[in-house]
Scaffold this active site. Structure first.
Site, short mmCIF file in Angstrom:
data_model
loop_
_atom_site.label_atom_id
_atom_site.label_comp_id
_atom_site.label_asym_id
_atom_site.label_seq_id
_atom_site.Cartn_x
_atom_site.Cartn_y
_atom_site.Cartn_z
N LYS A 278 0.45 6.85 -1.63
CA LYS A 278 1.17 6.35 -2.59
C LYS A 278 1.32 6.65 -4.07
O LYS A 278 1.58 7.73 -4.35
CB LYS A 278 1.29 4.79 -2.53
CG LYS A 278 1.84 4.61 -0.97
CD LYS A 278 2.36 3.22 -0.75
CE LYS A 278 3.30 3.09 0.77
NZ LYS A 278 2.62 2.15 1.51
N ASP B 23 -8.03 0.69 4.20
CA ASP B 23 -6.73 1.33 3.69
C ASP B 23 -6.27 0.93 2.63
O ASP B 23 -5.61 -0.49 2.40
CB ASP B 23 -5.96 0.97 4.80
CG ASP B 23 -4.41 1.76 4.69
OD1 ASP B 23 -4.20 2.27 3.37
OD2 ASP B 23 -3.69 1.75 5.61
N PHE C 49 -0.43 -2.87 8.87
CA PHE C 49 0.43 -1.82 8.49
C PHE C 49 -0.20 -0.56 8.21
O PHE C 49 -0.90 -0.60 6.91
CB PHE C 49 1.35 -2.00 7.63
CG PHE C 49 2.58 -1.12 7.64
CD1 PHE C 49 3.62 -0.89 8.51
CD2 PHE C 49 2.24 0.04 6.65
CE1 PHE C 49 4.56 0.20 8.39
CE2 PHE C 49 3.41 1.22 6.53
CZ PHE C 49 4.27 1.21 7.37
C1 LIG Z 1 2.54 2.75 3.02
C2 LIG Z 1 1.27 2.38 3.87
C3 LIG Z 1 0.96 3.52 4.66
C4 LIG Z 1 1.67 4.71 5.08
O1 LIG Z 1 2.03 5.36 4.25
P1 LIG Z 1 3.06 6.40 4.36
O2 LIG Z 1 2.91 7.53 3.11
O3 LIG Z 1 4.44 5.86 4.30
O4 LIG Z 1 2.84 7.40 5.44
C5 LIG Z 1 -0.26 3.17 5.12
N1 LIG Z 1 -1.21 2.16 5.06
C6 LIG Z 1 -0.53 1.22 3.85
C7 LIG Z 1 -1.12 -0.03 3.72
C8 LIG Z 1 0.64 1.28 3.30
O5 LIG Z 1 1.08 0.36 2.65
#
Ligand SMILES: *Cc1c(COP(=O)(O)O)cnc(C)c1O
Length: 404
Positions: free
Chosen positions: A256, A227, A142
Site C-alpha cells: 500500500k 501483516d 484480511f
Molecule cells: C490491502 C491489504 C492486503 C492486500 O493488499 P493488495 O495490494 O490489495 O493485494 C493484505 N493485507 C492487509 C492487512 C491489507 O489491508
C-alpha cells in the site's frame, strides 16, 4: 448526478466484472487530502485508497521521483541488477530495522511470499517433516484475494465457490493469546496476523496481547508474521503498529503506502533466517524490485519521515478520535482508533453504514463502510487540525441523522 457520471457508471456496469460496489462518485483529480470528481466537486478523502495514499494524493516529491526514473529505466527484470534496488534495500532495512528484504508488487503477493518463505524455513531450519507445516491465522482476517489467502479467510463472501483450497492453516480467535498457545504444535511454523484488523472494522486487540504473542512465538520457535500492509508506514501514529507494544516481528509485510499510491510496491521484511532459505529460482516476480518501483518507494519512505507524517498521524489521530467521541448521537455504538486508523460502529438499528457514507459524500467527505454497520475513517497522514475539525462538523451532522 450529471449525465457524464451516469455514462461512466453505465459503461462500467456494462463491461466490468461486478466485483465492487463503489460509492457513486467518479474521481478525476487528487492533491493532498483532497480529490475532485468529474464535475469539479471537492471531497476530503477519508479512505486514502485503503491506506495506500498515506502521503496524500500526487505527492510532488514522489511524483518527481517517478517521472525522473520513468525517463531513465523502468524495468530490467531480476535477470540483471538495476541501480535502484540496492539503495532501496538499504533504506527500507534502515527504516524498519530488518535484515533481509524481498520486493514484490501487490500486498497479496507479499503475503503469499511470506507463506512460502516460512514454510521453507520450517522444513529446512526448524525440522518440520515435509508437507506438514502449519500456519496459524485469525478469524476475520484480511490478507488479500489470492486463492491461497481466501482459503483461510472466515468471510463467506470472499471464499464461497472458490475452492478447493490449500490445507495447512489453523484459524483461532483474534486477540486471544491463550487460543494461540493451545493451537501451536511442533509443526507450527508461523503465526500470521494483522496488528489491528483493518477490513474487519478496525479491531484493536487488548493491551498486552502482542507482548504475550511474541513470548509464545519465541518460546515455541514460531515465526511471528505481522501483516502491516495497512497498519504500517505511519497509519497508526508509529512507523509500524508493532511499536505500540514494543515488540518486533520476525517477518513484516508492507505494501500500500510503500509507494504512496503511485504504483503497486510491496515487500517482505525478515530476520536473516526466513528469507535466507530462498535460493536462486525458488521464488520471483517479473516486476518485483524493478527500478521504477524502487525509486518511487524510496521517495515515498523519505517524505513520510522528512515531512513528519508519522508524528502528524499520532496528533491528528488523537484529535479526530476525541472529536468523534464527543459526538452525542444515539446512532453510534462505538468509536475506535489508533492514529489515523479510525472507525465509527453504528447501532444495527441505525441503518446501514453505506447510507451514512452516501450522506457524507453529499457534504464533501468520502468514507467507506465496512461490514454493514461500520464507517472506517483513514484520511491521508498530511491532514491538518483545521481539516480534522472541518470533517468532524460534517460527521457530527451526519451521525445525528437517522437513516434506519
Ligand atoms: C490491502 C491489504 C492486503 C492486500 O493488499 P493488495 O495490494 O490489495 O493485494 C493484505 N493485507 C492487509 C492487512 C491489507 O489491508
Amino acid at each position: 448526478m450529471s449525465s457524464s457520471i451516469i455514462d461512466f457508471l453505465a459503461t462500467e456496469a456494462r463491461f466490468g466484472a461486478h466485483n465492487y460496489e463503489p460509492i457513486g462518485v467518479v474521481l478525476s483529480r487528487g492533491e493532498g487530502v483532497w480529490v475532485w470528481d468529474t464535475d469539479s466537486n471537492r471531497y476530503l478523502d477519508c479512505l486514502s485508497a485503503y491506506s495506500a495514499i498515506n502521503q496524500g494524493h500526487c505527492h510532488p516529491k514522489i511524483l518527481a521521483a517517478m517521472v525522473e526514473q520513468a525517463h531513465r529505466l523502468t524495468l530490467t527484470s531480476r535477470a540483471f541488477h538495476n541501480d535502484q534496488l540496492a539503495p532501496f534495500y538499504e533504506e527500507i532495512a534502515a527504516l524498519t530495522g530488518s535484515h533481509r528484504v524481498l520486493p514484490m508488487n501487490s500486498g497479496a503477493e507479499a503475503v503469499e511470499s511470506a507463506i512460502k518463505s516460512v514454510r521453507k524455513w520450517g522444513y529446512e531450519m526448524k525440522g518440520v517433516p515435509d508437507g506438514q507445516a502449519e500456519i496459524i491465522v485469525c478469524a476475520n482476517n484480511f490478507h488479500g484475494r489470492t486463492l491461497g489467502i481466501v482459503g483461510f479467510s472466515t468471510d463467506p463472501v470472499t471464499r464461497t465457490h472458490f475452492g478447493p483450497f490449500a490445507p495447512g492453516f489453523k484459524i483461532i480467535a483474534f486477540g486471544d493469546a491463550a487460543a494461540l498457545e493451545e493451537a501451536i504444535t511442533p509443526n507450527t511454523v508461523a503465526f500470521l496476523v494483522e496488528p489491528i484488523q483493518g477490513e474487519a472494522g478496525v479491531i484493536i486487540p487488548p493491551a498486552g496481547y502482542f507482548t504475550k504473542v511474541r513470548e509464545l512465538c519465541t518460546a515455541n520457535n514460531v515465526m511471528l508474521v505481522l501483516d502491516e500492509i495497512q497498519t504500517g508506514l505511519g497509519r497508526t501514529g508509529k512507523l509500524l503498529a508493532e511499536q505500540h507494544e514494543g515488540i518486533e516481528a520476525d517477518v513484516t509485510l508492507l505494501g500500500k503506502a510503500l509507494s504512496g499510491g503511485f504504483y503497486p510496491v510491496s515487500a517482505v521484511l525478515s530476520n536473516n533466517e526466513v528469507l535466507g532459505t530462498l535460493r536462486p529460482g525458488q521464488h520471483g516476480s517479473t516486476f518485483g524490485g524493478n527500478p521504477l518501483a524502487c525509486a518511487v518507494a524510496r521517495a515515498a519512505m523519505r517524505v513520510l519521515v522528512e515531512e513528519g507524517m508519522i508524528e502528524n498521524a499520532a496528533s491528528q489521530g488523537a484529535r479526530f478520535l476525541e472529536g468523534l467521541k464527543d459526538i452525542r448521537a444515539n446512532t453510534i455504538r462505538e468509536v475506535r482508533g489508533r492514529g489515523l486508523m479510525l472507525a465509527v460502529e453504528l447501532h444495527p438499528e441505525a441503518g446501514r453504514a453505506r447510507r451514512y457514507c452516501e450522506a457524507l459524500q453529499g457534504k464533501g467527505i468520502l468514507a467507506k463502510d465496512t461490514h454493514e454497520h461500520t464507517i472506517r475513517i483513514a484520511p491521508p497522514l498530511v491532514i491538518t487540525s483545521d481539516q480534522v475539525d472541518w470533517a468532524l462538523e460534517r460527521f457530527a451532522t451526519t451521525l445525528t441523522q437517522d437513516f434506519s
